[in-house]
Design a protein around this motif. Sequence first.
Motif, PDB file in Angstrom:
ATOM      1  N   UNK A 142      37.921 -55.430 112.056  1.00  0.00           N
ATOM      2  CA  UNK A 142      37.833 -53.821 111.500  1.00  0.00           C
ATOM      3  C   UNK A 142      37.277 -53.769 110.320  1.00  0.00           C
ATOM      4  N   UNK A 143      36.398 -52.730 110.136  1.00  0.00           N
ATOM      5  CA  UNK A 143      35.553 -52.451 109.026  1.00  0.00           C
ATOM      6  C   UNK A 143      35.521 -51.122 108.463  1.00  0.00           C
ATOM      7  N   UNK A 144      35.075 -50.862 107.310  1.00  0.00           N
ATOM      8  CA  UNK A 144      35.001 -49.467 106.748  1.00  0.00           C
ATOM      9  C   UNK A 144      33.598 -48.783 107.081  1.00  0.00           C
ATOM     10  N   UNK A 145      33.363 -47.574 107.378  1.00  0.00           N
ATOM     11  CA  UNK A 145      32.148 -46.955 107.363  1.00  0.00           C
ATOM     12  C   UNK A 145      32.315 -45.656 106.960  1.00  0.00           C
ATOM     13  N   UNK A 151      31.841 -48.246 125.156  1.00  0.00           N
ATOM     14  CA  UNK A 151      33.291 -48.413 125.576  1.00  0.00           C
ATOM     15  C   UNK A 151      33.941 -49.498 124.511  1.00  0.00           C
ATOM     16  N   UNK A 152      32.935 -50.398 123.759  1.00  0.00           N
ATOM     17  CA  UNK A 152      33.602 -51.552 122.974  1.00  0.00           C
ATOM     18  C   UNK A 152      33.875 -51.146 121.561  1.00  0.00           C
ATOM     19  N   UNK A 153      33.581 -49.590 121.248  1.00  0.00           N
ATOM     20  CA  UNK A 153      33.922 -49.492 119.697  1.00  0.00           C
ATOM     21  C   UNK A 153      34.930 -48.361 119.797  1.00  0.00           C
ATOM     22  N   UNK A 154      35.968 -48.507 118.879  1.00  0.00           N
ATOM     23  CA  UNK A 154      36.988 -47.629 118.686  1.00  0.00           C
ATOM     24  C   UNK A 154      36.861 -47.276 117.253  1.00  0.00           C
ATOM     25  N   UNK A 155      37.294 -45.908 117.010  1.00  0.00           N
ATOM     26  CA  UNK A 155      36.995 -45.441 115.610  1.00  0.00           C
ATOM     27  C   UNK A 155      38.398 -44.788 115.095  1.00  0.00           C
ATOM     28  N   UNK A 156      38.844 -44.684 113.853  1.00  0.00           N
ATOM     29  CA  UNK A 156      39.867 -44.025 113.356  1.00  0.00           C
ATOM     30  C   UNK A 156      39.523 -43.419 112.098  1.00  0.00           C
ATOM     31  N   UNK A 157      39.280 -42.007 112.263  1.00  0.00           N
ATOM     32  CA  UNK A 157      38.892 -41.280 111.336  1.00  0.00           C
ATOM     33  C   UNK A 157      39.691 -41.000 110.202  1.00  0.00           C
ATOM     34  N   UNK A 158      39.622 -41.641 108.854  1.00  0.00           N
ATOM     35  CA  UNK A 158      40.527 -41.414 107.801  1.00  0.00           C
ATOM     36  C   UNK A 158      40.148 -40.204 106.668  1.00  0.00           C
ATOM     37  N   UNK A 198      31.893 -38.256 107.213  1.00  0.00           N
ATOM     38  CA  UNK A 198      33.266 -38.972 107.913  1.00  0.00           C
ATOM     39  C   UNK A 198      33.349 -40.439 107.263  1.00  0.00           C
ATOM     40  N   UNK A 199      34.629 -40.768 106.801  1.00  0.00           N
ATOM     41  CA  UNK A 199      34.834 -41.827 106.551  1.00  0.00           C
ATOM     42  C   UNK A 199      35.797 -42.399 107.486  1.00  0.00           C
ATOM     43  N   UNK A 200      35.557 -43.538 108.124  1.00  0.00           N
ATOM     44  CA  UNK A 200      36.343 -44.025 109.205  1.00  0.00           C
ATOM     45  C   UNK A 200      36.571 -45.671 108.925  1.00  0.00           C
ATOM     46  N   UNK A 201      37.461 -46.228 109.879  1.00  0.00           N
ATOM     47  CA  UNK A 201      37.675 -47.457 110.022  1.00  0.00           C
ATOM     48  C   UNK A 201      37.345 -47.905 111.629  1.00  0.00           C
ATOM     49  N   UNK A 202      36.328 -48.748 111.767  1.00  0.00           N
ATOM     50  CA  UNK A 202      35.869 -48.988 112.813  1.00  0.00           C
ATOM     51  C   UNK A 202      36.124 -50.527 113.481  1.00  0.00           C
ATOM     52  N   UNK A 203      36.217 -50.652 114.687  1.00  0.00           N
ATOM     53  CA  UNK A 203      36.480 -51.971 115.309  1.00  0.00           C
ATOM     54  C   UNK A 203      36.117 -52.115 116.629  1.00  0.00           C
ATOM     55  N   UNK A 259      32.288 -41.116 115.881  1.00  0.00           N
ATOM     56  CA  UNK A 259      31.927 -40.590 114.590  1.00  0.00           C
ATOM     57  C   UNK A 259      30.607 -39.987 114.570  1.00  0.00           C
ATOM     58  N   UNK A 260      29.388 -40.522 115.084  1.00  0.00           N
ATOM     59  CA  UNK A 260      28.103 -39.893 115.150  1.00  0.00           C
ATOM     60  C   UNK A 260      28.363 -38.583 115.594  1.00  0.00           C
ATOM     61  N   UNK A 261      28.883 -38.527 116.766  1.00  0.00           N
ATOM     62  CA  UNK A 261      29.099 -37.276 117.525  1.00  0.00           C
ATOM     63  C   UNK A 261      29.580 -36.243 116.471  1.00  0.00           C
ATOM     64  N   UNK A 262      30.720 -36.588 116.012  1.00  0.00           N
ATOM     65  CA  UNK A 262      31.377 -35.658 115.026  1.00  0.00           C
ATOM     66  C   UNK A 262      30.547 -35.251 113.886  1.00  0.00           C
ATOM     67  N   UNK A 263      29.827 -36.047 113.296  1.00  0.00           N
ATOM     68  CA  UNK A 263      28.909 -35.612 112.066  1.00  0.00           C
ATOM     69  C   UNK A 263      27.774 -34.949 112.799  1.00  0.00           C
TER      70      UNK A 263
END
Length: 593
Positions: A318-321, A182-189, A296-301, A285-289
Amino acid sequence: MAKLVIIGPDGPQERDLAAVNSLGRHPNNSIQLLDRIVSKEHCIVELRGNRWVLRDLGSLNGTYVNDQRVVGESFLSHGDQISLGNTRAVFQDAPSPQATLPAAAAQAPTMQPPYPQPLPQPPQPPLGMGPLPSVPRFAPSAPLGAPPRAPVTAGGGQGVPLSGPTGPMPLQAVRNVTIGGAMMESHVRTKIAAEMQQFLPERSLQDVEVLRRDYEKLRISYELQRAIGAELDLDRLLEKILERSFDLLSADRGVILLFEEGELRPRCSRAKRAGPEEFVASRAVVGQVVKEKVAVLSSDAKVDPRFSESKSIIMTGIRSSMAVPLLHKSELLGVMMVDSQNPNAFGEKDLQLFTNIANQAALFIANAALARRIEQEALARARFQRLLSPAIAELVVSGKVEVKQGGEPRATTMLFTDIRGFTSRSETMRAEDIVHMLNDYFERMVEIVFRFEGTLDKFVGDEIMALFGAPVSGDNDPLRAVQCALAMLDELRRFNADREEKGLPSFEIGVGINTGEVVAGYIGSSKAMQYTVIGAPVNLAARLCSAAKGMQILLSEHTWSLVSAAFETNELEPISPKGIAQPVRVFEVISER
C-alpha cells in the motif's frame, strides 16, 4: 452449461452461450454490448468439438483474454477474464450453483472498497510469484475499466530509460510506467476541484487563509520560474518540473503523462531511489482526474494474484499517491502524478501544493507547445513559399487547404518554359555569368507564376515547370496559365532591354501549355520527397515547349478549347511529338482579347 458473466456498472449479468455467439455493438449480435468503443461486430465465441474458442473480428480496440490481446483466436478456459472496449466478462464452463467472480473483476468501475490495514511485506516475493504484469496505457476518452493494451514505457513507449536530470538531485529514470488494470485497487482519500491560478484584489482580502493560499501560489510560481526559466525544449522542461516537485514534496516517484494523438502517454518519469523501478498508476484514479478535472489523493495497492478467486481482497504494498490535472485555460493537457511508499505520506495541504505546481507546469507546457508549433509553422511556411504563392502557402500552413501525402488524381494545367539555344550559349559564357543570369531570370519568372496563383514544380537546368490546379484548384486554371505565359514574355522583353543596356546578350524562351488529368503528390525517396505531377499530359506539355520557337506560346487542342474565347490564336501545322502515335493539333497564342 457455458456462460459469460458480463460485468458492468449495474453489476454482473449472466448470458448462456449457444454453439456460436457473436458479440458487438450492433443489435443483430447474439450478445449486444452497449459500449461506444466496442466494434459493431467485435468477436465470436464458439464451440469447436469440446473446446470453446474466442475469435477476434479485426476490432479496432482489440479483444483481450487475461490481459493479453487476442491475435486471431484464443482457446477459453473456465475463469478466463475477457475485455473488449469498456466491457469486462468472465467465461464460465463449469456447473456451479452460484457464480463466484474474481474479487477485483466484480467491482463496479466507479466503486472502490474500504482499504484494509497494510499487510507486512516479506523481504522476498513468495515462491511462485513472478513480477506483476504490466498494465495498459490509458485512453483518455474511455471510462474506467477500459481494456488492457500494450504496456507503455516512459519516454514514448520505446523502452529506453529517460536521460538523467541536469540538476543536482540524484533522480533516476523509472524503467516502466503503466496505467490501471485488474491488479490495482485504489481508495480515494481526498479530492479537490482543480482551480485556475486566480488572485483576489487586496481590498477583498479579509480571510488570512485566503492570503496564505495566494502567497503559496506565488511562491510556487516563483520557485518554478527560477528553476525552469525560459526552457522551451519539452523533454528538458518536464524533467525540471519533476525535479522541482521532488524538492517541494516528500515523494518517491513521479510521472508526467501528456495527451498525444488523443491518448494519455507517459512523457517523463523520475524516482529518488537508484535501480530499475516500475510506476503503476491506478486506472480509476487517472480516469477520475481526466473525467472530473479534479486533484486526487489516494491510497493504492496491488491485488495479490494468488487470491484472485477469493471473496476477500488481499492487498500488498500500500502506498500514497497524488494525481492532478494539467489544465491550461480549461484545456486538459495531461496528468501529473507522484507517489510514496509511505501509506500516509501526503495530506490535503500536499495535494493543494501539488495542484499549484501543476497549474504552473501546465502554463510552461502550453508555452513550450506554442513555441514548437510556431517554429514548425515557420518552417512549413518557408518550405511552401518556395513552391506556392504566399496566399496559397498561408492556406496550406493554416490547414485550410490540405496537401496530401501520396498521389491523387487532379485536373491540372502544366506550363513549361525553357531558353532557346541555352546549351550553345553557355559554352561561350563564364560559369558565374550563367548563374547570375539564370538567378535573375528565375526570380522574375517565379514572381509571375505566383502572381497568377501557380505552383512552382521545379527547375531543370534553364527549364521552369509550373502547375495551375495542383495542389489547389482555382477558377479558370487554364486561363491563368496562358495569362502567366504572356506576362512572362512581356517581362523577358524588359529583362533583355536591361541586359542590352549593360552590353549583355539577350535571349528568348519557348512556352508549352497542356491541360489534363494527372496524378499529383509527393514523389521520391523517404529522405527526399518532392511535390510534382505525373502522367501523359505532363509529357505533352514538355513536348510543346520543345517545339515552340523563341517567344512563342504553344497550346494543346484541349487547353485551346478551354481558353479560345479569351485569346487571339492561330492554329499551326500538327506536330508529331516523340512518344505520341497520332499527330497533335497545336495553337499559337497571339494576345489576350
